[in-house]
Write a protein that holds these residues in place. Structure first.
Motif, short mmCIF file in Angstrom:
data_model
loop_
_atom_site.label_atom_id
_atom_site.label_comp_id
_atom_site.label_asym_id
_atom_site.label_seq_id
_atom_site.Cartn_x
_atom_site.Cartn_y
_atom_site.Cartn_z
N THR A 148 0.84 -1.19 0.00
CA THR A 148 0.00 0.00 0.00
C THR A 148 0.88 1.24 0.00
OG1 THR A 148 -0.08 -0.01 2.43
CG2 THR A 148 -1.87 -1.13 1.25
N GLN A 149 0.33 2.30 -0.56
CA GLN A 149 1.04 3.58 -0.50
C GLN A 149 1.08 4.09 0.94
OE1 GLN A 149 -0.76 6.81 -2.71
NE2 GLN A 149 1.17 7.88 -2.92
N MET A 150 0.02 3.80 1.69
CA MET A 150 -0.04 4.22 3.10
C MET A 150 1.03 3.49 3.90
SD MET A 150 -3.26 4.00 5.76
CE MET A 150 -4.12 5.36 4.98
N ARG A 151 1.70 4.21 4.76
CA ARG A 151 2.71 3.60 5.63
C ARG A 151 2.05 3.03 6.89
NH1 ARG A 151 6.49 2.25 2.50
NH2 ARG A 151 4.56 2.08 1.29
N ASP A 152 2.82 2.31 7.68
CA ASP A 152 2.32 1.65 8.88
C ASP A 152 1.55 2.64 9.75
OD1 ASP A 152 1.87 -0.24 10.80
OD2 ASP A 152 3.84 -0.09 11.71
N ILE A 153 0.39 2.22 10.26
CA ILE A 153 -0.49 3.13 11.01
C ILE A 153 -0.33 2.98 12.52
CG2 ILE A 153 -2.19 3.23 9.14
CD1 ILE A 153 -3.87 1.20 10.70
N ASP A 154 0.68 2.26 12.97
CA ASP A 154 0.91 2.09 14.41
C ASP A 154 1.00 3.46 15.08
OD1 ASP A 154 1.72 1.41 16.97
OD2 ASP A 154 3.13 -0.12 16.29
N SER A 155 0.20 3.66 16.13
CA SER A 155 0.21 4.94 16.84
C SER A 155 1.46 5.14 17.68
CB SER A 155 -1.03 5.04 17.75
OG SER A 155 -2.22 4.99 16.99
N ASP A 156 2.18 4.07 17.95
CA ASP A 156 3.41 4.16 18.74
C ASP A 156 4.53 3.41 18.02
OD1 ASP A 156 5.13 4.76 20.84
OD2 ASP A 156 4.54 2.99 22.01
N ASP A 158 8.21 2.38 16.29
CA ASP A 158 9.60 2.42 16.70
C ASP A 158 10.27 3.60 16.00
OD1 ASP A 158 12.26 2.10 17.25
OD2 ASP A 158 12.42 0.05 16.48
N PRO A 159 10.73 4.62 16.73
CA PRO A 159 11.31 5.80 16.07
C PRO A 159 12.58 5.49 15.30
CG PRO A 159 11.69 5.88 18.45
CD PRO A 159 10.75 4.75 18.19
N ASP A 160 13.25 4.39 15.65
CA ASP A 160 14.49 4.03 14.96
C ASP A 160 14.27 2.96 13.90
OD1 ASP A 160 15.99 5.76 16.63
OD2 ASP A 160 16.01 4.23 18.21
N GLY A 161 13.04 2.49 13.77
CA GLY A 161 12.76 1.43 12.81
C GLY A 161 12.55 1.97 11.41
N PRO A 162 12.56 1.09 10.41
CA PRO A 162 12.35 1.53 9.03
C PRO A 162 10.90 1.94 8.79
CG PRO A 162 12.40 -0.86 9.13
CD PRO A 162 12.74 -0.36 10.51
N GLU A 163 10.67 2.76 7.79
CA GLU A 163 9.32 3.13 7.42
C GLU A 163 8.72 2.00 6.59
OE1 GLU A 163 7.09 7.12 5.82
OE2 GLU A 163 8.77 6.38 4.66
N LEU A 164 7.71 1.35 7.13
CA LEU A 164 7.14 0.17 6.50
C LEU A 164 5.75 0.48 5.93
CD1 LEU A 164 8.06 -2.40 9.28
CD2 LEU A 164 9.23 -2.09 7.09
N VAL A 189 2.23 -12.19 3.88
CA VAL A 189 1.36 -11.02 4.00
C VAL A 189 1.89 -10.17 5.15
CG1 VAL A 189 -0.97 -10.17 4.44
CG2 VAL A 189 -0.64 -12.26 3.09
N HIS A 190 2.27 -8.95 4.84
CA HIS A 190 2.90 -8.07 5.82
C HIS A 190 1.90 -7.02 6.33
CE1 HIS A 190 6.53 -9.81 4.13
NE2 HIS A 190 6.22 -9.30 2.95
N ASN A 191 1.93 -6.79 7.62
CA ASN A 191 1.18 -5.69 8.23
C ASN A 191 2.16 -4.93 9.11
OD1 ASN A 191 -1.19 -5.42 10.96
ND2 ASN A 191 -0.77 -3.95 9.36
N GLY A 192 2.70 -3.83 8.57
CA GLY A 192 3.74 -3.14 9.29
C GLY A 192 4.92 -4.06 9.51
N PRO A 193 5.39 -4.22 10.76
CA PRO A 193 6.55 -5.09 11.02
C PRO A 193 6.19 -6.57 11.16
CG PRO A 193 5.88 -4.01 13.05
CD PRO A 193 4.98 -3.46 11.96
N ARG A 194 4.90 -6.90 11.07
CA ARG A 194 4.47 -8.28 11.28
C ARG A 194 4.24 -8.98 9.94
NH1 ARG A 194 2.77 -4.64 14.47
NH2 ARG A 194 1.23 -3.98 12.93
N THR A 195 4.56 -10.26 9.89
CA THR A 195 4.40 -11.04 8.66
C THR A 195 3.72 -12.36 8.96
OG1 THR A 195 6.37 -10.08 7.62
CG2 THR A 195 5.62 -12.20 6.78
#
Length: 258
Positions: A148-156, A158-164, A189-195
């Motif tokens: 998706t064009q939208m990036r991960d929607i996690d409200s919290d 990881d500030p040092d993690g990659p933009e997923l 199937v990926h959802n943010g950092p989870r697969t």
């Protein structure tokens, strides 16, 4: 995209400038019906379409190559998926049925690299790993991920993690020493950092439930917008007094425990 057929950067007024092919480039959503029907392959790639009018995608016919239409989309204004959807609809209005979109920005597939490559590395035709380059020969194969064009929607996050991406998926084929361990095909199937590693049938079930969920989410958004009519900003002065009271209460509790 190749400068030989690429009018990007020359198109201050796309409806007037000719592409080097001699054809007018068409702005997506400016379609005119066409009586003939034929199947076409579209080569599409990213480009910065800065015309001052919010242009998001253009296309033009080409000849003498392995595809029929060349197109460009501006990823700052539209996703690849949405650009393909709009292009497909517009070309259909002109009597052209898109049978394949070729993403110019995607890595080469094993099929595009040729039979010798497939034989040497045991790839499935859709594999897009560069086994002779940085990807090496890990004993597995993979298609390029869709996302998706939208990036991960996690409200919290990881500030040092990659933009997923919010959602992504790809086909994964495990073929390490297949005579001993066999070969398995899964869909990641990926959802943010989870697969999730799913069978093709399970992944299809996920796709079906996502479509059903999307319809319910639309209804929920309608409800949220209706409820949100009653939202309002708090009073800054009341906020200040409340924070002072709360801070004083916490200090008193902390002092009492000392």
């Amino acid at each position: 995209m190749s400068t030989a057929t690429n009018p990007f950067g020359l198109m201050a007024t796309p409806a007037l400038d000719l592409a080097p092919t001699g054809h007018l480039p068409y702005v997506v959503d400016q379609a005119r019906p066409h009586p003939d029907t034929k199947t076409v392959t579209v080569l599409i790639g990213r480009a910065e379409l800065d015309d001052g009018k919010g242009l998001c995608a253009i296309w033009w016919p080409v000849t003498g190559v392995e595809y029929d239409v060349e197109a460009a989309y501006d990823p700052a204004r539209i996703s690849l998926a949405d650009a393909e959807t709009r292009l497909r609809a517009q070309l259909a209005e002109r009597g052209m049925q898109v049978t394949e979109f070729r993403n110019e920005d995607a890595p080469l597939t094993a099929a595009q690299r040729g039979p010798a490559w497939i034989a040497q590395y045991g790839c499935n035709p859709q594999c897009q790993l560069d086994h002779a380059g940085p990807d090496g020969e890990p004993g597995w194969h993979s298609t390029a991920p869709i996302e998706t064009q939208m990036r991960d929607i996690d409200s919290d996050p990881d500030p040092d993690g990659p933009e997923l991406p919010f959602l992504g998926a790809q086909v994964y084929v495990s073929g390490y020493r297949p005579q001993a361990y066999g070969r398995t095909t899964k869909v990641w199937v990926h959802n943010g950092p989870r697969t999730g590693e799913l069978t093709p049938a399970k992944a299809r079930q996920v796709a079906r439930e996502m479509r059903e969920f999307a319809a319910r989410l639309d209804v929920l958004c309608d409800q949220a917008e209706e409820i949100a009519v009653g939202d309002f900003e708090g009073d800054p002065e009341v906020y200040r007094l409340d924070r002072e009271h709360e801070d004083a209460r916490i200090r008193a509790i902390t002092k009492g425990r000392a």
